[in-house]
Structure formats: structure tokens, C-alpha cells
Enzyme design. Structure first.
Site, PDB file in Angstrom:
ATOM      1  N   SER A 249       0.801  -1.223   0.000  1.00 28.93           N
ATOM      2  CA  SER A 249       0.000   0.000   0.000  1.00 28.93           C
ATOM      3  C   SER A 249       0.836   1.276   0.000  1.00 28.93           C
ATOM      4  O   SER A 249       0.305   2.367  -0.212  1.00 28.93           O
ATOM      5  CB  SER A 249      -0.955   0.004   1.204  1.00 28.93           C
ATOM      6  OG  SER A 249      -0.284   0.338   2.379  1.00 28.93           O
TER       7      SER A 249
ATOM      8  N   LYS B  37      -6.465   4.331   8.645  1.00 27.47           N
ATOM      9  CA  LYS B  37      -5.459   5.221   8.065  1.00 27.47           C
ATOM     10  C   LYS B  37      -5.935   6.667   8.085  1.00 27.47           C
ATOM     11  O   LYS B  37      -5.162   7.595   8.351  1.00 27.47           O
ATOM     12  CB  LYS B  37      -5.141   4.791   6.627  1.00 27.47           C
ATOM     13  CG  LYS B  37      -4.332   3.496   6.540  1.00 27.47           C
ATOM     14  CD  LYS B  37      -4.242   3.017   5.097  1.00 27.47           C
ATOM     15  CE  LYS B  37      -3.308   1.819   4.960  1.00 27.47           C
ATOM     16  NZ  LYS B  37      -3.291   1.292   3.578  1.00 27.47           N
TER      17      LYS B  37
HETATM   18 CA    CA Z   1       0.934   3.739   2.559  1.00 28.07          CA
END
Ligand code: CA
Ligand code: CA
Ligand code: CA
Ligand code: CA
Ligand code: CA
Ligand code: CA
Ligand code: CA
Ligand code: CA
Ligand code: CA
Ligand code: CA
Ligand code: CA
Ligand code: CA
Lengths: 212, 212, 212, 212, 212, 212
Positions: free
Chosen positions: C95, C138
Site C-alpha cells: 500500500s 489510516k
Molecule cells: Ca501507505
């Protein structure tokens, strides 16, 4: 496998015989050359012993290049890839040695491989052929696959003599003690019809060449 | 995935079919070239067998560069990267072989990949196509993804014939025995609209070139 | 972390978002160049997948150097180091892909990174952006850290829409499908105030350059 | 250890502070250069994180060579060895980062290291100093060893304030946020009395040098 | 072993003292040079710590070549092999450090090693000698083997003083704090009677040499 | 094995004696040279100790090339392969040392190996021969194989004297303390009848050669 020898006009494709837990099997060795720097690539999930066998076969060829009419510069100006399908099946052991050396000799000389031949036997660095195991199972597999001639180490002759003659009556056996004898049988004198044209650099002009 | 073929004007992007524990899946192979020294990079958590499959595909292309109209100097003056998303999913097995070779052939020739085609099959070093497993699951996945044509090994034809015709009625199947046949289907004759312009050095002027 | 963007006049420092067992976290990617031969160094206890992600990001940049105005010779005459503090914390996963590519694009172009932006998303070799997990955690971490804008894959839009609006009301979201779109947001047009002056050798004068 | 600073006229010897299961300890970092090709050797049973810390420190120095007055050619014409005695004791972690960068900066500039100083702190690639753990135990060890000044990350100030003042009354603390600040304290302006004379080749005369 | 010092006219053979589970033992370090490119080979089933010890000893010598009168070009034009018989016995630890550095200094200077001397002690990169363990057992082994002089770290003096004087009455002890002091004792000023004649290339004529 | 010495006109083939769990055995060492860059290849499933033994033997030869009349350039212009059949049998231990050094000395000098000789003994880097174990079993194996002369370390004499004289009455024993003494017995003065003609480049003409 009826098309086992359909590619007999391609250099570097040789039929070996393997012995697995479920019996004998046909094992094709494929070699190919491409312009490079002499790198050797081995693939087909080969184990350590089989890899060393390939490396030994190649060292033998390099040390005997003159006898086989191989221009030494090819070794340093072409990369060699030896692949043993099927790609997902792990393979190991030294018995593919003479198959390896035949495949490599064919690709470097571009000579045709004798069709309908299969072989099994270990090679040593000086070119001796050593006996291997699983002969009966390998012969049965060769028979099923349409192989007509078999190359073996002389010391495996006794293994053949123990097989029921009915199973081997259609097969011709060649016994060899050296790589020389193997190649005399396994390679045809003529090249494939579209041989690879090697592009080789001139040796760097040395101020002088000396022989020690 | 409706945008599966939205990038059909980019060379090197090819759709394969994978077989996982949870069924069939689409597997995209991406190839890219950048100026370098002929280094091959493989990424996407590829297992040993899949890596060997990629290496074998590349050796095949190198040995048949002339047939495909690939200037040999590209192999030594460009680095090749082959990536298989998704990056965190481990992948293995030989069945992406013909997808690999198509992706590489596309990137080296800059020819377009035929849209709406997917494929699965092992390749060998001399360019034979071998049958693979999980055909039914792969076909269902292809169908769901909007694939219209499938390339398979001839020996997988029986697997297709066992599938309920309802599932395959919208699909066209191409059966191949060799990489030549695969590429004849999978690559279009024309290049992508913005093909990579290869910058290649002149071969070092040799005092003389000899052919052995 | 109030000084998260205090270094916004240094090229190559980009804020990513990571997802760990204890929640979301800020992940800084640092890139630096030094004169060398094109060696890539990765540090910060990166796992295999994250390393492949960095390698893929670099291949993408090399293949698209012209579009970004990067002189190709920089890749071969400078070494790239990518570090992800904190040095003792193991990190993995794909990611950070778009964060990696932004960091590298910034260091190679010496363009400033947009301040107060964070991002998360996988990249593929052709430059597609793929969705990633842990979006809610996140975003909360980004919020706490003073981030004002977030770059995500379009396919992660649904994850944002599921978050309680109270948590995202101060954030601007940018959805991207390609690296092109990411860089259009993440990089400012101007260089840092003291850009690295690249020292590049002239290409070796070739007798002739050919395009294949 | 009364002779801890007896070698203060040798470049590259710096005192760090380590935290082990049995308490804090003095950790000497030794750097040495010898003519070579820019190879980095790390010894002293260093773990992965500590090795990456050294590599990061070196990349920082290379990227900031101009600021420190280091001739860039030294990096490519001398090999760097960093050793951390005692040789049989495994060591790991990022906290030797600023000690590493001080040791390397000293050996490359041949500047003297300030005597009676010890330090602990992680470095990042852009030159930030990060806080580390085990501060109390490290300070006690420094005290016992005759250290008079300590360099720490600003974010470790709170750890010092928690220590019984009796233990720190003879110590001066320097808090740093960047490598710049660390080196301003840890290195003296003058070189050692017998500085290494670097033998450097002229840059190969290029037909032309271009700046991108 | 009555012929322990029979080879005292050969450079590079030095007697160390090792400590094993079954007591102290004599440990011979053998160094040899052959024309090459500066490659270091270590053999004798050496563990990680002992290998790092050898590498550290070599770096010390390279950094102090001038002091020892070693022509720097030897390091890059000769390969060094250090072997520790017996070949099948695993060995590890840092205590062979000063034996290693003596052996290497002897082979690079071709100076004779003082006969009937044995030694044990760790070396650091800047040339400090550190104390080691197992002193009593090592001394007994040295005594049995006919050793007459022992070189040790000054900090091991207390270990000698604890040994029953009857066991050490025939031995002379030399205590050292630095490699300089060790070599002053362990190497004789004169070369072996048939010293290796180093063949060294002229430095490539540079357009100019600069000192930074 | 009646044809054990049938290849006595080939350089590099030497008979060693091994000790396995099932008794003593004959161990053939095969060396071969091919044009290259001085690469050493070892095969035959050799363990770490046996590999180090081969490397030590080669270093000894390189350091004593002059004494043996070996042109030093051969080491850098030919690749050496040492193989120990049978390829699938793991082998380890230092006792093949003198067999290795004899095989290599034969291939580099192209001198014949004395027929009907077998040997066992460890070598060290300076050329000492060390005693090995399993002597009785090895002698019995040599006897069975038609060996007539045996080379051993002097320190193994006592092991021979303990064997029933009936088993050794047909064998001649040679005891050696150094490789010099081994080679004086094991190699014949004359070359094989078709010695390899070494092709060696002139040393690059240096502006000047200096001796340090
Ligand atoms: Ca990241
Ligand atoms: Ca194995
Ligand atoms: Ca076989
Ligand atoms: Ca595997
Ligand atoms: Ca597939
Ligand atoms: Ca992994
Ligand atoms: Ca680790
Ligand atoms: Ca520290
Ligand atoms: Ca270890
Ligand atoms: Ca010792
Ligand atoms: Ca081992
Ligand atoms: Ca032996």
C-alpha cells in the site's frame, strides 16, 4: 506420447529416462543458445545433484571442444539455457548426465539428435559413463513412449539381461563407457536444416600469443 | 472488471488465468522496458516455478528474436521488468507461461495485444505449449471478467468439452501446440500508437566478424 | 506530529499511511540520491512485498522518464536510497506504492511535494493504482497528524463514504486511477529552493545511433 | 574505563550508548578508510537494523558531502570499514545512528571528535534525529565511564528530566533534531594532527559535462 | 608438537592460543598470497566472529600500510588466503585477532615471525588490543607445546598473576595495548630467506594527482 | 574395479581413499581446465570442509607455481573444475586434501599421475600434510581395488603398523610431511601424451614493472 520425436529437426532436444516413485518416465532435456556472455541457466525445478550434473557435462564439452569441432568462442559469446519440462515437477539425481551432455553437444554443434533414442547414465568430468538405477522401470517407460533404441552404461547390461525378454524385444541397446561412445550414437553427423549461424567476435588481437 | 482491457494500447499487458484455492482468477502480466544492461526483474511474489517459467519464456524469445523481428541488441541494452499484480498475493506454477511469453513478445516488438483474450498454458524452452490444470475454474473466471477468446493447449481441449456448454457459449477457443501459434493469435500485427523508440548502440566495430 | 511537514522544502519526503495491528499510522518515505552507478538501496526493515513495490515504482519511473522530464542518465549515474523510518519497525505490504513513486518522482525531478498531503495505494508496473485495505484506520491517523488532503485509489471511495462524516469533514480526498493522476496532485510544479545539481557525463560518442 | 578518550587524536572513534538486558553500556564505533573502490564493510556482529542504520548514515553523508566539505571522489576511491567492539557481542537497533554518522563524518573529514562526549539517537535518511529508549540506563553507564557531555534527540529531553538529578549533575546535555546539529557539537573544527592524505584520481576528462 | 616452529623461515605462520571445551589448544594461523585482485579467502571452518576478526585485522593493516612499509599496491594485486588448520574443526571467537594481524603483517612484509612465541587477544579496527578469556587453559597448552614467550593484552595480566607460578616459570610474558606493540614483539626485523618478490603494476599514469 | 587406472594417460585423475559409515572406499578426484577467467567449480555434493580443502589446495599451488613450473597466467586464463564422482553421494572432510592437490598439480602441469597409487591426508595452506582417520578401512579398500602404493602422512605410520601384516604385504607405503614430498611421489616427470596446449595472452605491456 506420439509426438515425442516430432521435433527431431531442432538441435538440443534429447530424450532421457527418469525413475520416480510412481515408476519410469520420459524426461526431455531442452537446450537453447542466445547471444550473451557464457551464462548457464538451468530450469525445471532441478535439484542440486542434477544441477551439478549439468555443470559437469558443460565442463566436459568445454574441455573437449576441439574434438567435437566446437569453436571455443561460442562458450563465451552465447548464453546456454537447459530446461527440463514439466516445469512444476521437481527432478534430481545424476542419471540425466549423458542426456545433458548429448543435448548440449547437439546445441553447440547444431547436429541432429538421432530420433527414437532414449538414454540414461551418469557422466563424470573426464567423460566416463557410470551405471544408474531403476533400469527396468525406465525401459518400460521408454517402450510405452515409442522409443526404439536405448543408450546405457556397460555396467547396466546385467540389469537389461534380467528383464523379461518380451518387454525388450523391440528395443536396441547401446552400451557405452565413455561420453565419446554416447555421442557417436546419439548425434547424427549432419546439422539441423536451419542451423543457428553463430556470430563470433574476432579474438582480440594480442601483441603476441604464447603457448606455455 | 469492466476496465480489464481499457489499456489495450499499451504494449506488454496480457491477461492470464490462474487457479487458486478459491477458484479461477484473472491474472494480469505486465512487462516494461527501460534502458539498462539486460537485467531481468520479476515481482509480484512469484514462486520458484513461475520465475523459471518467466526465464524460460525470455530465453525462447532471445533464441527466436529473428523470427519475431526483434533487434537482438534490445535484449542487452534494455532491462526487462515483469510484474504480476496484486503485489501481496503469492503466485506460482507454470501455467502463466504462454501469458509471460505473449507479454514479453509484445513489449519487445511493441505490437498490440489482442483485446478480450485470455490464456493459460505452460511453455517449454523450444516453444511447445503444455496442458495445465484447473481449466473449468479458469474459464468461469474468464467469463465473469468479460473475456471473449481463450488460448489453450490442444491437450486441454477435452477439459473444455467437459464443461456445461451454457458456460462457454460466448467464448471462442483457440488451441495451440506451439508458442508460434499462440503469438499468431495473441498479438496484433500493428504496434501501439506510441511505440517505445529503442535507442541502440552500434555494434562495436569488430576488425572482422566470423561465422563458425 | 506537528513538524510532519516542516521539511517541505526537501525533495523526496512523502507521507504515506500504514495500517498496523494497533491501528493506522503515518509512514514517511525518504528518498535520497548520491553520485554512483544506479544502485537501489532500501532500508527500514521492509518486507518482500514492500521491496517489490519500491522496485516496481522505480521501473515505472524509468519507463516514463520522458513524460516526467527526467534526464535518463540520472538513473545510471546516481544511486537511489529509499528509507522508511522508524528503522526498527518491520513494514510490509503493497500500500505504500503510490507514496514510493511520489517520493522517487520528487527526488529525480527535485520538485516539491505538496504539503499536508498523505496517500495510500498500490501501484502496478504500467501505472495503475489499486485499492488497499485499512482505510478507516489510516484516515483517522492522518487526521490526528494534521494531514489535510488524502490521495486514494478510486476504488477506495466507498471506504471513505462508510466513515462517519465527522471524522473526515476537515479532509479533502483525491481519487486516482493512475500514477499520472497521483503525481499531478502530489507534486508541485516548482523545484525545491536548493535543487540538487546533477553532474552527468556526456553519452559516450557512438559512431552512430540507430533506432530499431 | 579510564582510557576511553585516550585516542582522541584519531579520527573516526566515537562513543555511543547502548541499552542491553543487563543495563546501559558504552559502545565504541570505529571507522577506518583504506584505498579501494567504495566498498562498505560492517563488523562486530551487527544485526539487520544496525546495519541499515549504518547504510543510512553513509547515504546521508554522501548526499550532503558538499555541506561538510568532503571531496566526493573519496567515497568511490576509498573503502570504509565500521567496526563495533567487542567483536563477539551481538548488537542491534537504530540508536547508534548518530554515533555512526559522527564516526563516518570524522573519518571522511579527518576532523577530531570532541572528547568526553557520548551520544545516542536514531537518524533518518534526510538527517532527522529520532528519540530512542533506555535513556536512564544509558546515562548511568555514561556517568560511570567518565563521559561529560551527552547528545540526544530533543524528544528524549523528558527522559532526562525524569532522572534523579543527583545522577546527571556532572553531565551536560545537548539536544538535537538534525544531524547538522549533532555534528556541530560532536566534531571539532580542526583535523587530527596526522590527517590521512587522500590520494584521488582526477575525474576522467569528459568531452563535456552537462547539468540537467 | 616438537616441530611447531620448524617452519620459522616461512612468512605468515603464527601460533595462537585457543580455548575449547576440552581445554586450551595451539591454533596455527597460515597466510598466503598469490597474484590476483585483492580477494580475501578464509578457511578452516571459521565462525562469523572469527571471520569478522580477520576482516578487521586486514582493514587495520591497509589503513596502516605506510607505517609498516607495505606497498599499497600489494593489497589490490595479490589475493590473501588465511587458513586455520585443522580443517574439520569449527573455530570461532575474537581471540585470534592479534594472531591474525601478525600473520597478515608477516606475509605482506615478508618479515620473519619470532619463533617460540604464541599469542591471544582481540583487536579492534583502530588497533587496540582487548583482553580475552580462558587464559589459564591457553597458557598450559602453550607450555606443553614448547612455547617460550606469550603476547597478551595488558588487561589479561591479572589472569596470569592468578596462575600457579610453577606453570609459568619457563614463560616470558609480553603485555600489549596496541597492535603496534604486538608487532614490535612478534615480527623480527629481517625478511625470510626467500622472500616473495612482488610483481606490481605501475599506477596508471594519471593526468594529475590531487590531494584533498 | 579393474579399470581404475585405465585412464592413466589423462592428467588430473587421482585416486583418494575415503572413510564412510560402511567402511573404506576409493574416491576419484577429477580435475579439468577450460579457457576462462580463473573460476573454480567444485561438484560431487562436497561438504563445506571438503570445499575449503580444495580451495586451500589451489591457493597452495598458486603460491608455489614457480616451484612446479606452472605459468602463472594459466590460473587467470583457465577455469578449473574439480569433480568427485559418484555425483549423488555426499562427501566431506579434509582427508582428500593431498589427493586434491595432486589432481590440480597434474592438470596444471599436464604431468602424468603415477598409476596404482592412492593417497589420503589433509593439507594445510603452507603445504604441511596432516594425519587423518580411518586408515585401516581405507587400506583394505585400496587393497581390494588393486592399488599398489599408498601415500600417507608420517604421523599415520603408527596406524599402518597396527594393521595385520597379511593385509598390507602387497602394498608399498610412502610417508610424507609436506606437499612437496607428496608430489615427488604422486606425479611422474613426463607429461601425458596429448598435453593441453595452453593459450595465454601476453601480459599487458606495462609502462614499467616494479618489484616492491
Ligand atoms: Ca501507505
Ligand atoms: Ca541437496
Ligand atoms: Ca535420464
Ligand atoms: Ca520452491
Ligand atoms: Ca495463466
Ligand atoms: Ca515473504
Ligand atoms: Ca532481522
Ligand atoms: Ca548508541
Ligand atoms: Ca553467527
Ligand atoms: Ca588465539
Ligand atoms: Ca558445514
Ligand atoms: Ca582421501
Amino acid at each position: 506420447d506420439k509426438d515425442l520425436y516430432s521435433d527431431d529437426d531442432i538441435a538440443g532436444i534429447v530424450t532421457g529416462l527418469a525413475w520416480t516413485q510412481v515408476g519410469g518416465e520420459i524426461l526431455l532435456i531442452e537446450s537453447s543458445l542466445s547471444r550473451g556472455k557464457g551464462v548457464l541457466t538451468l530450469s525445471g525445478q532441478l535439484g542440486d545433484v542434477m544441477k551439478e550434473s549439468a555443470i559437469t557435462a558443460l565442463s566436459y564439452l568445454k574441455a573437449h571442444a576441439d574434438d567435437l569441432g566446437i569453436d571455443y568462442r561460442i562458450f563465451n559469446n552465447y548464453d546456454l539455457h537447459v530446461h527440463v519440462p514439466a516445469g512444476a515437477v521437481p527432478k534430481d539425481g545424476p542419471s540425466a548426465g549423458i542426456t545433458m551432455v548429448t543435448s548440449m553437444a547437439s546445441i553447440y554443434t547444431q547436429r541432429k539428435v538421432r530420433p527414437f533414442v532414449a538414454m540414461t547414465g551418469e557422466v563424470t568430468l573426464r567423460g566416463k559413463v557410470l551405471p544408474v538405477g531403476g533400469i527396468k522401470e525406465k525401459i518400460l517407460a521408454a517402450n510405452r513412449a515409442g522409443v526404439r533404441e536405448i543408450i546405457l552404461c556397460s555396467k547396466n547390461r546385467k540389469d537389461i539381461e534380467e528383464i523379461n525378454p518380451a518387454y525388450v524385444k523391440d528395443l536396441t541397446f547401446h552400451y557405452a563407457d565413455t561420453v565419446d561412445q554416447v555421442l557417436a550414437i546419439s548425434l547424427l553427423p549432419n546439422q539441423v536444416s536451419r542451423p543457428l549461424k553463430f556470430i563470433l567476435p574476432e579474438e582480440k588481437p594480442e601483441p603476441a600469443m604464447s603457448q606455455s
